[in-house]
Design a protein around this motif. Structure first.
Motif, short mmCIF file in Angstrom:
data_model
loop_
_atom_site.label_atom_id
_atom_site.label_comp_id
_atom_site.label_asym_id
_atom_site.label_seq_id
_atom_site.Cartn_x
_atom_site.Cartn_y
_atom_site.Cartn_z
N THR A 1 -6.58 -1.41 -12.81
CA THR A 1 -5.91 -0.12 -12.96
C THR A 1 -4.95 0.13 -11.81
O THR A 1 -3.80 0.57 -12.01
N PHE A 2 -5.38 -0.19 -10.61
CA PHE A 2 -4.54 0.06 -9.44
C PHE A 2 -3.33 -0.87 -9.41
O PHE A 2 -2.19 -0.41 -9.28
N ILE B 1 -0.86 0.87 1.73
CA ILE B 1 -0.94 0.82 0.27
C ILE B 1 -0.42 -0.52 -0.24
O ILE B 1 -1.01 -1.14 -1.13
N LEU B 2 0.71 -0.97 0.31
CA LEU B 2 1.27 -2.24 -0.13
C LEU B 2 0.37 -3.41 0.26
O LEU B 2 0.26 -4.40 -0.46
N GLN B 3 -0.24 -3.32 1.43
CA GLN B 3 -1.20 -4.37 1.83
C GLN B 3 -2.38 -4.42 0.87
O GLN B 3 -2.85 -5.49 0.48
N SER B 4 -2.88 -3.24 0.50
CA SER B 4 -3.99 -3.20 -0.46
C SER B 4 -3.56 -3.76 -1.81
O SER B 4 -4.35 -4.44 -2.48
N PHE C 1 7.52 -4.86 -1.15
CA PHE C 1 6.12 -5.07 -1.59
C PHE C 1 5.57 -6.42 -1.18
O PHE C 1 4.37 -6.62 -1.12
N ARG C 2 6.44 -7.40 -0.86
CA ARG C 2 5.96 -8.75 -0.50
C ARG C 2 5.47 -8.83 0.93
O ARG C 2 4.55 -9.60 1.23
N THR C 3 6.09 -8.05 1.85
CA THR C 3 5.83 -8.24 3.29
C THR C 3 5.49 -6.97 4.04
O THR C 3 5.12 -7.04 5.22
#
Length: 512
Positions: free
Chosen positions: A13-14, A66-69, A59-61
């Protein structure tokens, strides 16, 4: 309540909600198509605020929590996806790009969810199921034997089980005991509660099982081989033909023989399907297995390979009574460019690797095994090894069902005989050739096996009652359906495809 456990769906879902948001932020939001919107304006995406675009483009780096998760949860799940655009060797960046920028999010999420459910089931059953279940799990999970319960139409009376047959089929499918107390077989040996001894006992004939599966395979080949361009006409499919071996014209080396079209297959002239129902695929001592069958255990696959090899070896005969030995027969088959395909079926309806390859194009649910890992037991002469090697030849016919689906779907819409959007049968239960064939084969496999076990259990109970009462029974159950070949003609034959839309192919009822 039928609600999904949060632990099983929260990751999907996330990451898929986040991936959709990132795709909108980077590419813009494309409006939903409406008839009153001009096509040129419809293709122009609506822009997103530059701040959101900059945030999601990293979003890649990005080190944003949040992006790390997102990366932490997405990368393990993406290992379950393998496509032409995302091979197993893809890097982490390629997998993230595939998720955010390329893939169909709905289909990819559905694929990952199905695979996660399978992994969860395998982990749960490996921890809690008894060894007697694990020993037969590959066959119990076989989709082919589920179709008679879940997918097949009941509007045709031919697809309705008798009550006793249905009860037996359900007991075998769910691995429920057939006997409530310890029982001896009619051969004098102890019979296990699940009835696995029955399938290995020579007291009970498997002729009806063999003939039913033979007829079903013939029926399917005669309907789909012309559609797949393997043959020119249905008359090139033969049931137990004579004359294939000129030196011994009375021999019948094939249950179903397919005269392959020379234009479509320059290597092999015939495909000889030999049905074998004597597979002893399950141990009676139920030793615990080292791993969960994923999708089948190596031991089950190996037992099917042993049965296949027995067909490659040829029949064991007394040379003083028969004109041709097994080795001479297989040598003659190879010399004449025939392809011998052993079609094995075990007691729970699981097909063998080569049978699956012929129907579906690969050995699934059996794990693919290279030649050096495949069992060689029974390959006692060079002709047998050659016959096995021919089944892996690039020109060996395989994937009959998928080939028929492809031809059925690719007809030009401008063709007067177009059927690309038509159902293959008269019911929505089988709109494709592969669905129809799987249901026909699955129903006949399950019904023949269930009748076999039902008759055997009745015979054992009758013998047990006779021993206890020391008298003969008043009535003997009719055994002709088990001890003698059945009448050729399959249940459900009149629910086959409408061949009026295909040139030069008769109506399905004439195929009987």
């Amino acid at each position: 309540l039928g609600l999904a456990h949060p632990d099983h769906v929260r990751s999907q879902t996330f990451i898929f909600s986040f991936a959709r948001a990132a795709r909108y932020a980077i590419n813009g939001i494309t409006p939903i198509s409406h008839s009153n919107i001009d096509s040129a304006d419809h293709n122009i995406p609506l822009p997103v605020h530059p701040t959101a675009t900059r945030m999601y483009q990293a979003f890649r780096t990005s080190n944003d929590p949040i992006l790390q998760s997102f990366r932490q949860h997405a990368l393990p799940l993406l290992t379950l996806v393998s496509t032409d655009t995302l091979p197993d060797t893809a890097t982490s960046s390629q997998r993230l790009d595939f998720l955010v920028l390329e893939c169909n999010l709905v289909q990819t999420r559905s694929l990952i969810t199905r695979k996660l459910k399978t992994l969860l089931f395998q982990r749960t059953i490996s921890q809690h199921a008894p060894s007697s279940i694990l020993a037969t799990l590959p066959a119990i999970m076989n989709p082919l034997t589920s179709f008679p319960f879940t997918s097949i139409t009941r509007t045709d009376p031919n697809f309705r089980f008798k009550r006793s047959t249905y009860r037996m089929a359900l007991r075998r499918k769910l691995r429920l005991p057939l006997f409530s107390s310890p029982t001896d077989c009619t051969c004098g040996k102890p019979c296990d509660q699940y009835g696995d001894h029955i399938f290995q006992c020579k007291q009970f004939s498997k002729t009806n099982i063999h003939n039913t599966i033979r007829d079903a395979t013939f029926h399917i080949c005669r309907a789909l081989a012309p559609l797949s361009s393997w043959v020119d006409t249905p008359q090139q499919i033969h049931l137990e033909p004579l004359g294939l071996i000129p030196s011994s014209p009375n021999l019948r080396p094939a249950d179903v023989a397919i005269e392959l079209s020379s234009a479509g297959n320059p290597t092999f002239t015939h495909a000889l399907l030999d049905i074998h129902t004597g597979v002893k695929a399950f141990p009676l001592d139920y030793e615990p297995l080292p791993t969960v069958p994923t999708p089948t255990t190596a031991s089950v696959t190996q037992m099917h390979e042993h049965a296949e090899n027995s067909k490659f070896r040829g029949p064991v005969r007394d040379p003083t009574r028969y004109p041709m030995t097994g080795e001479a027969l297989v040598t003659e088959i190879n010399t004449r460019h025939y392809l011998l395909i052993p079609c094995t079926v075990d007691s729970y309806g699981l097909l063998g690797p080569l049978f699956y390859r012929f129907l579906l194009g690969d050995t699934t649910p059996h794990l693919p095994r290279p030649p050096e890992e495949r069992s060689s037991r029974g390959l006692v002469h060079q002709a047998a090894n050659y016959a096995l090697q021919h089944n892996t030849h690039t020109d060996a016919p395989s994937g009959l069902l998928h080939a028929a689906d492809a031809v059925w779907a690719e007809t030009s819409p401008n063709d007067a005989h177009s059927h690309s959007d038509a159902w293959f049968t008269d019911t929505y239960h089988a709109t494709k050739p592969s669905q129809w064939a799987s249901q026909i084969l699955g129903f006949n496999v399950v019904s023949s096996l269930s009748r076999y076990f039902d008759n055997a259990v009745r015979s054992i109970h009758r013998a047990s009652d006779r021993i206890r009462s020391n008298t003969e029974p008043d009535e003997v159950i009719h055994w002709s359906s088990t001890m003698h070949p059945r009448v050729r003609g399959l249940p459900g034959a009149n629910t086959g495809p409408s061949f009026d839309a295909i040139n030069n192919i008769p109506d399905i009822q004439t195929l009987q």
